[in-house]
Design a protein around this motif. Structure first.
Motif, short mmCIF file in Angstrom:
data_model
loop_
_atom_site.label_atom_id
_atom_site.label_comp_id
_atom_site.label_asym_id
_atom_site.label_seq_id
_atom_site.Cartn_x
_atom_site.Cartn_y
_atom_site.Cartn_z
N ALA A 126 23.47 70.30 82.65
CA ALA A 126 23.54 71.30 81.62
C ALA A 126 25.31 71.73 82.00
CB ALA A 126 22.95 72.54 82.38
N GLY A 127 25.38 71.81 83.40
CA GLY A 127 27.33 71.52 83.07
C GLY A 127 27.72 70.63 83.17
N PRO A 128 28.59 70.04 84.35
CA PRO A 128 29.35 68.40 84.49
C PRO A 128 28.61 67.63 83.47
CG PRO A 128 29.18 69.85 87.00
CD PRO A 128 27.76 70.24 85.53
N GLY A 129 27.40 67.73 83.63
CA GLY A 129 26.56 66.47 83.17
C GLY A 129 27.00 66.80 81.66
N VAL A 130 26.67 67.44 80.37
CA VAL A 130 27.30 67.96 79.67
C VAL A 130 28.00 66.96 79.05
CG1 VAL A 130 27.27 69.56 77.20
CG2 VAL A 130 24.94 69.22 78.91
N LEU A 131 29.39 68.31 80.00
CA LEU A 131 30.72 67.67 80.01
C LEU A 131 31.11 66.14 80.23
CD1 LEU A 131 32.12 70.73 82.30
CD2 LEU A 131 32.14 70.34 79.29
N VAL A 132 30.79 65.86 80.43
CA VAL A 132 31.04 63.99 81.03
C VAL A 132 30.68 63.30 79.43
CG1 VAL A 132 30.33 62.48 81.79
CG2 VAL A 132 31.27 64.29 83.41
N SER A 133 29.25 63.75 79.06
CA SER A 133 28.75 63.04 78.08
C SER A 133 29.13 63.44 76.59
CB SER A 133 27.19 63.97 77.72
OG SER A 133 26.35 63.52 76.89
N THR A 134 29.63 64.48 76.88
CA THR A 134 30.96 65.02 75.46
C THR A 134 32.45 64.51 75.58
OG1 THR A 134 29.55 67.40 75.60
CG2 THR A 134 31.98 67.16 74.74
N LEU A 137 30.95 60.45 74.55
CA LEU A 137 30.46 60.43 73.35
C LEU A 137 31.59 60.70 72.45
CD1 LEU A 137 27.57 62.10 72.74
CD2 LEU A 137 27.69 60.02 72.29
N GLY A 138 32.81 61.93 72.90
CA GLY A 138 33.90 61.97 72.15
C GLY A 138 34.57 60.60 71.50
N GLY A 158 31.15 65.15 69.47
CA GLY A 158 30.64 64.40 71.32
C GLY A 158 30.01 65.53 71.53
N GLY A 159 29.92 67.20 71.95
CA GLY A 159 29.31 67.81 72.04
C GLY A 159 28.20 68.31 71.28
N LEU A 160 28.30 68.25 70.33
CA LEU A 160 26.39 68.42 69.67
C LEU A 160 25.73 67.68 70.24
CD1 LEU A 160 28.74 68.99 65.98
CD2 LEU A 160 27.16 71.15 67.76
N LEU A 161 26.05 66.28 70.16
CA LEU A 161 24.77 65.50 70.61
C LEU A 161 24.49 65.22 71.48
CD1 LEU A 161 26.59 62.28 68.10
CD2 LEU A 161 24.72 63.73 67.88
N SER A 190 17.34 71.86 78.79
CA SER A 190 17.66 72.17 77.85
C SER A 190 17.68 73.20 77.84
CB SER A 190 16.25 71.90 76.89
OG SER A 190 17.05 72.26 75.72
N LEU A 191 16.88 74.53 78.20
CA LEU A 191 16.84 75.84 78.57
C LEU A 191 18.18 76.07 78.39
CD1 LEU A 191 13.77 76.95 79.89
CD2 LEU A 191 14.26 77.40 77.43
N MET A 192 19.03 76.36 79.14
CA MET A 192 20.30 76.48 80.09
C MET A 192 21.66 76.17 79.12
SD MET A 192 21.02 75.39 83.79
CE MET A 192 19.49 76.02 85.21
N ASN A 193 20.78 75.10 78.09
CA ASN A 193 22.14 74.94 76.85
C ASN A 193 21.76 75.26 76.20
OD1 ASN A 193 23.75 72.63 78.38
ND2 ASN A 193 22.13 70.67 77.44
N ASP A 194 20.67 75.97 75.90
CA ASP A 194 20.11 76.90 74.39
C ASP A 194 20.82 77.87 74.80
OD1 ASP A 194 19.26 74.59 73.03
OD2 ASP A 194 17.00 74.97 73.64
N GLY A 195 20.62 78.38 76.22
CA GLY A 195 21.07 79.98 76.55
C GLY A 195 22.91 80.15 76.09
#
Length: 200
Positions: A126-134, A137-138, A158-161, A190-195
């Motif tokens: 939810a933290g570094p994984g989403v940042l790297v993916s963003t 993808l960006g 990229g952040g939205l996806l 996903s719960l952490m992202n949605d929160g």
């Protein structure tokens, strides 16, 4: 009373009747929801013995309904009026109504001991994984598509996806009989992202 309602509900929802065609009314939106529920139940029953994922079939059904409404130039009658009502609703209202209920349902159904065992993986994803993916993808969007997007726009998309929506994934994992640990990691991330979305 009118000023209180205007403060609670967004202007677009209150002024919906004025902007929509005169032949439509708010009951068309309720009729459309009822039709969607019936179609969803029928789809679930028809696909029960097949290998087609239920959530994928719902996505295709939704795309087909929207395309049919758009392709017939708004001539679907009450169904088309219902689609237009839901399309013109304020997205912040949808976020405020549906997201808390979805977060509660998802977190209430999770097992506490599984969450404790998988907390490190969920936080990393939810933290570094989403940042790297963003960033990945960006970068791919910036250099692949010929739209001459700025870095800001590419990273925004990229952040939205990057944030996962576990509804389809967890349903598919349950159908395939995957381990409870994998479902917990995906759902918890996903719960952490949605929160975070709800907080910001």
């Amino acid at each position: 009373m009118g000023s209180v309602l205007e403060g609670v509900f967004p202007y677009r929802v209150l002024g919906e009747e004025a902007s929509s065609p005169s032949s439509s009314n708010p009951t068309d939106a309720v009729i459309f929801v009822a039709i969607c529920l019936v179609l969803g139940i029928a789809c679930r029953q028809l696909l029960q013995g097949t290998k087609v994922p239920y959530t994928v079939a719902l996505l295709i059904l939704g795309i087909a309904l929207g395309s049919l409404e758009h392709g017939t130039s708004n001539k679907l009658g009450k169904i088309g009026d219902g689609i237009r009502h839901w399309a013109s609703i304020d997205p912040n209202l949808l976020l405020a109504v549906f997201l808390p209920a979805l977060l509660f349902e998802s977190s209430f159904s999770m097992e506490v001991h599984q969450i404790k065992r998988c907390m490190a993986q969920m936080v990393i994803l939810a933290g570094p994984g989403v940042l790297v993916s963003t960033f990945c993808l960006g970068s791919a969007l910036k250099f692949t598509f010929p739209y001459d997007w700025s870095w800001k726009t590419s990273l925004l998309l990229g952040g939205l996806l990057s944030a996962t929506d576990p509804v389809a994934v967890v349903a598919l994992l349950k159908d395939l009989g995957a381990s409870k640990k994998l479902s917990t990691i995906i759902e918890g991330e996903s719960l952490m992202n949605d929160g975070n979305v709800k907080k910001s």
